[in-house]
Design a protein around this motif. Structure first.
Motif, mmCIF file in Angstrom:
data_model
loop_
_atom_site.group_PDB
_atom_site.id
_atom_site.type_symbol
_atom_site.label_atom_id
_atom_site.label_comp_id
_atom_site.label_asym_id
_atom_site.label_seq_id
_atom_site.Cartn_x
_atom_site.Cartn_y
_atom_site.Cartn_z
ATOM 1 N N HIS A 1 8.973 5.497 -4.565
ATOM 2 C CA HIS A 1 10.520 6.463 -4.623
ATOM 3 C C HIS A 1 10.027 7.454 -3.267
ATOM 4 C CE1 HIS A 1 12.720 5.768 -8.443
ATOM 5 N NE2 HIS A 1 12.398 4.364 -8.000
ATOM 6 N N GLU A 2 9.269 8.403 -3.669
ATOM 7 C CA GLU A 2 8.393 9.362 -2.668
ATOM 8 C C GLU A 2 7.918 8.762 -1.787
ATOM 9 O OE1 GLU A 2 8.680 12.318 -3.622
ATOM 10 O OE2 GLU A 2 8.903 12.957 -5.103
ATOM 11 N N THR A 3 7.176 7.838 -1.488
ATOM 12 C CA THR A 3 6.781 7.058 -0.186
ATOM 13 C C THR A 3 7.947 6.737 0.299
ATOM 14 O OG1 THR A 3 5.016 5.900 -1.601
ATOM 15 C CG2 THR A 3 5.580 4.949 0.137
ATOM 16 N N SER B 1 1.134 -0.816 -0.065
ATOM 17 C CA SER B 1 0.185 -0.278 0.433
ATOM 18 C C SER B 1 0.562 0.861 -0.442
ATOM 19 C CB SER B 1 -1.079 0.131 1.250
ATOM 20 O OG SER B 1 -1.173 0.879 1.357
ATOM 21 N N VAL B 2 1.226 1.910 -1.429
ATOM 22 C CA VAL B 2 1.853 3.539 -0.539
ATOM 23 C C VAL B 2 0.839 4.568 0.081
ATOM 24 C CG1 VAL B 2 2.321 4.813 -3.118
ATOM 25 C CG2 VAL B 2 1.663 2.739 -3.738
ATOM 26 N N GLY B 3 -0.093 4.660 -0.123
ATOM 27 C CA GLY B 3 -0.070 5.433 0.974
ATOM 28 C C GLY B 3 -1.047 5.719 2.199
ATOM 29 N N LEU B 4 -0.613 4.089 2.680
ATOM 30 C CA LEU B 4 -0.168 3.768 4.371
ATOM 31 C C LEU B 4 -0.315 4.799 4.370
ATOM 32 C CD1 LEU B 4 -0.956 1.139 5.730
ATOM 33 C CD2 LEU B 4 1.364 1.473 5.647
ATOM 34 N N ASN B 5 -1.133 5.173 5.747
ATOM 35 C CA ASN B 5 -1.457 6.258 6.657
ATOM 36 C C ASN B 5 -0.155 5.854 8.160
ATOM 37 O OD1 ASN B 5 -1.741 8.860 8.174
ATOM 38 N ND2 ASN B 5 -2.868 7.847 9.636
ATOM 39 N N ILE B 6 1.159 5.913 7.896
ATOM 40 C CA ILE B 6 1.810 5.397 9.226
ATOM 41 C C ILE B 6 2.236 7.215 9.949
ATOM 42 C CG2 ILE B 6 3.923 5.338 9.724
ATOM 43 C CD1 ILE B 6 3.324 3.418 7.941
ATOM 44 N N PRO B 7 1.393 6.214 11.566
ATOM 45 C CA PRO B 7 1.086 7.232 12.723
ATOM 46 C C PRO B 7 2.875 7.334 13.215
ATOM 47 C CG PRO B 7 0.721 4.691 13.038
ATOM 48 C CD PRO B 7 1.476 4.947 11.310
ATOM 49 N N ASP B 8 2.617 9.040 13.567
ATOM 50 C CA ASP B 8 3.876 9.082 14.891
ATOM 51 C C ASP B 8 4.374 8.682 16.145
ATOM 52 O OD1 ASP B 8 2.970 10.025 16.147
ATOM 53 O OD2 ASP B 8 2.801 11.995 14.866
ATOM 54 N N TRP B 9 5.794 8.549 16.177
ATOM 55 C CA TRP B 9 5.609 8.888 17.821
ATOM 56 C C TRP B 9 4.672 8.305 18.692
ATOM 57 C CZ3 TRP B 9 9.040 5.056 19.234
ATOM 58 C CH2 TRP B 9 9.506 4.668 20.514
ATOM 59 N N ALA C 1 17.421 7.696 -0.912
ATOM 60 C CA ALA C 1 16.131 8.122 -1.960
ATOM 61 C C ALA C 1 15.971 9.174 -2.407
ATOM 62 C CB ALA C 1 14.985 7.515 0.004
ATOM 63 N N SER C 2 16.583 9.991 -1.938
ATOM 64 C CA SER C 2 16.924 11.506 -2.050
ATOM 65 C C SER C 2 17.776 11.578 -3.155
ATOM 66 C CB SER C 2 18.000 12.876 -1.023
ATOM 67 O OG SER C 2 17.471 12.714 0.156
ATOM 68 N N ALA C 3 18.179 11.136 -3.768
ATOM 69 C CA ALA C 3 19.329 10.520 -4.892
ATOM 70 C C ALA C 3 17.695 10.388 -5.858
ATOM 71 C CB ALA C 3 20.322 9.615 -5.022
ATOM 72 N N LEU C 4 17.247 9.912 -5.238
ATOM 73 C CA LEU C 4 15.749 9.505 -6.779
ATOM 74 C C LEU C 4 14.940 9.869 -6.539
ATOM 75 C CD1 LEU C 4 15.521 5.829 -6.289
ATOM 76 C CD2 LEU C 4 15.957 6.415 -7.831
ATOM 77 N N THR C 5 15.250 11.624 -5.742
ATOM 78 C CA THR C 5 13.776 12.649 -5.910
ATOM 79 C C THR C 5 13.563 14.050 -6.028
ATOM 80 O OG1 THR C 5 13.559 11.969 -3.736
ATOM 81 C CG2 THR C 5 12.270 11.042 -4.904
ATOM 82 N N GLU C 6 15.480 14.247 -4.638
ATOM 83 C CA GLU C 6 15.999 15.521 -4.991
ATOM 84 C C GLU C 6 16.925 16.236 -5.852
ATOM 85 O OE1 GLU C 6 13.490 15.890 -0.546
ATOM 86 O OE2 GLU C 6 15.067 14.933 -0.887
ATOM 87 N N SER D 1 10.850 1.579 4.448
ATOM 88 C CA SER D 1 11.548 2.450 2.310
ATOM 89 C C SER D 1 11.608 1.595 1.640
ATOM 90 C CB SER D 1 12.144 3.362 4.096
ATOM 91 O OG SER D 1 12.860 4.216 3.119
ATOM 92 N N SER D 2 12.852 0.668 2.254
ATOM 93 C CA SER D 2 13.588 -0.259 1.490
ATOM 94 C C SER D 2 12.391 -1.083 0.846
ATOM 95 C CB SER D 2 13.954 -1.149 1.954
ATOM 96 O OG SER D 2 15.303 -1.029 2.557
ATOM 97 N N GLN D 3 11.728 -1.572 1.096
ATOM 98 C CA GLN D 3 10.399 -1.976 0.076
ATOM 99 C C GLN D 3 9.909 -1.231 -0.767
ATOM 100 O OE1 GLN D 3 7.334 -3.410 2.185
ATOM 101 N NE2 GLN D 3 6.200 -4.652 1.296
ATOM 102 N N ALA D 4 9.822 -0.193 -0.275
ATOM 103 C CA ALA D 4 9.429 0.826 -1.637
ATOM 104 C C ALA D 4 10.022 0.897 -2.471
ATOM 105 C CB ALA D 4 9.155 1.751 -0.439
#
Length: 356
Positions: free
Chosen positions: A171-173, A29-37, A203-208, A162-165
């Motif tokens: 990449h943005e996920t 699921s790309v749009g999964l909501n990840i709750p913060d700490w 991840a930054s290399a791929l997106t930023e 993140s590795s899975q994504a």
């Protein structure tokens, strides 16, 4: 339903060969909501089942030792045959421990150990190509880590997601998940900070772009110098070889394929005394694919030959996929004797199967 019961149900499904197809159907699921700490909810409940009256140091040691042993088997042979053992242990041993009383300190450490095991089981599911299942185990690892107040374990689970994504091209996920893992960077162990910084660099290399990526590589190198060998069993020790691999990935993300090849060659030299066959298959396949991309057919065949040497010992969906990709990549070059010999040799041993 509490965490423990959900974990039991997930593990039972995973243990049953007749029902594993249900789990296999799940997708990432790309749009999964990840709750913060701060959004952590303790949904644990004590429910004695009569097998263990109280947990202590011995039970914690058992879980951590089993996790370490399963991790070693996974690195060496892949996760296809190892994960059912992990699922069985979760259902029959870990879950009763989580539902049993103990001192506050012991229970927190047991929750951390449980989080590590769930992370590893999720990693093995991803290795088999079961992306939705892997994500479910990672989420359980996160929830257990938050209940344990263990920020390193929480970040480890986010690192896995993140590795899975990244593997799936989201990449943005991946960037979002790595950023979440680094939200409280200063409170993490140096070894975890190094792994996260290396992941963030890719991840930054791929997106930023390069300007965002290279500072994180330097941060990974600094944190590597502070880390020690007492890191979590399921993550290992961030060392020079890992940094070289991260550099190779960043260069690849920036379309510097030749530079990536050079870094991967240095990485494989640093790895040559480590008997991790699954890792060897994946790494040498990656090197070969990039060597072929820059026109180095003979070098690519040599790298693929090393991957093929280790492949028969590995039960891994990712390894199957990479070997099948090798056969396809070599087809246009079968007039070359080296490529033809490798292709013929590989066809006899490569298991071509659909990886979900």
């Amino acid at each position: 339903m509490g965490i423990v019961q959900e974990l039991i149900e997930l593990g039972r499904l995973d243990m049953d060969p007749a029902r594993r197809s249900v789990l296999s159907a799940g997708i990432f699921s790309v749009g999964l909501n990840i709750p913060d700490w701060q959004d952590a909810l303790d949904r644990l409940s004590l429910a004695h089942d009569g097998r263990v009256r109280r947990i202590g140091e011995g039970e914690i040691e058992l879980v951590t030792t089993v996790t370490r042993h399963l991790s070693d088997l996974d690195y060496q042979f892949g996760g296809q045959n190892t994960r059912p053992t992990a699922a069985s242990f979760i259902v029959n041993t870990l879950a009763p421990y989580l539902s049993t009383s103990g001192s506050a300190s012991v229970r927190k450490r047991m929750l951390s150990a449980a989080s590590d095991l769930c992370y590893l089981t999720g990693y093995m599911a991803v290795d088999e190509g079961q992306q939705g299942l892997g994500q479910r185990y990672y989420l359980k690892a996160m929830e257990l880590a938050k209940s344990a107040d263990d920020r390193d374990a929480h970040s480890l689970a986010l690192h896995g997601m993140s590795s899975q994504a990244l593997q799936l091209g989201h990449h943005e996920t991946a960037l979002r998940l790595t950023s979440a893992a680094m939200a409280d960077f200063g409170s993490l162990a140096p070894n975890m900070r190094a792994f996260l910084a290396g992941q963030r660099a890719y991840a930054s290399a791929l997106t930023e772009g390069a300007a965002a990526a290279f500072p994180f590589l330097r941060k990974a190198e600094r944190e590597m110098g502070k880390a020690d060998s007492s890191s979590r069993a399921v993550m290992g020790h961030y060392r020079e070889a890992v940094l070289e691999f991260d550099i190779a990935q960043v260069k690849h993300g920036l379309n510097d394929t030749e530079g990536s090849v050079q870094s991967l060659k240095r990485y494989t030299v640093l790895q040559r005394n480590r008997t991790q066959r699954r890792r060897s298959v994946l790494d040498h396949s990656t090197l070969a694919e990039r060597q072929l991309r820059i026109g180095h057919l003979e070098a690519a065949c040599a790298s693929w030959s090393q991957a093929l040497k280790d492949y028969p010992f590995v039960q891994s969906g990712r390894a199957d996929q990479r070997m099948a990709s090798m056969l396809s990549a070599l087809k246009p070059f079968l007039k070359n004797s080296t490529a033809r010999e490798l292709h013929e040799r590989a066809r006899a041993v490569v298991k071509i199967r659909h990886v979900r």
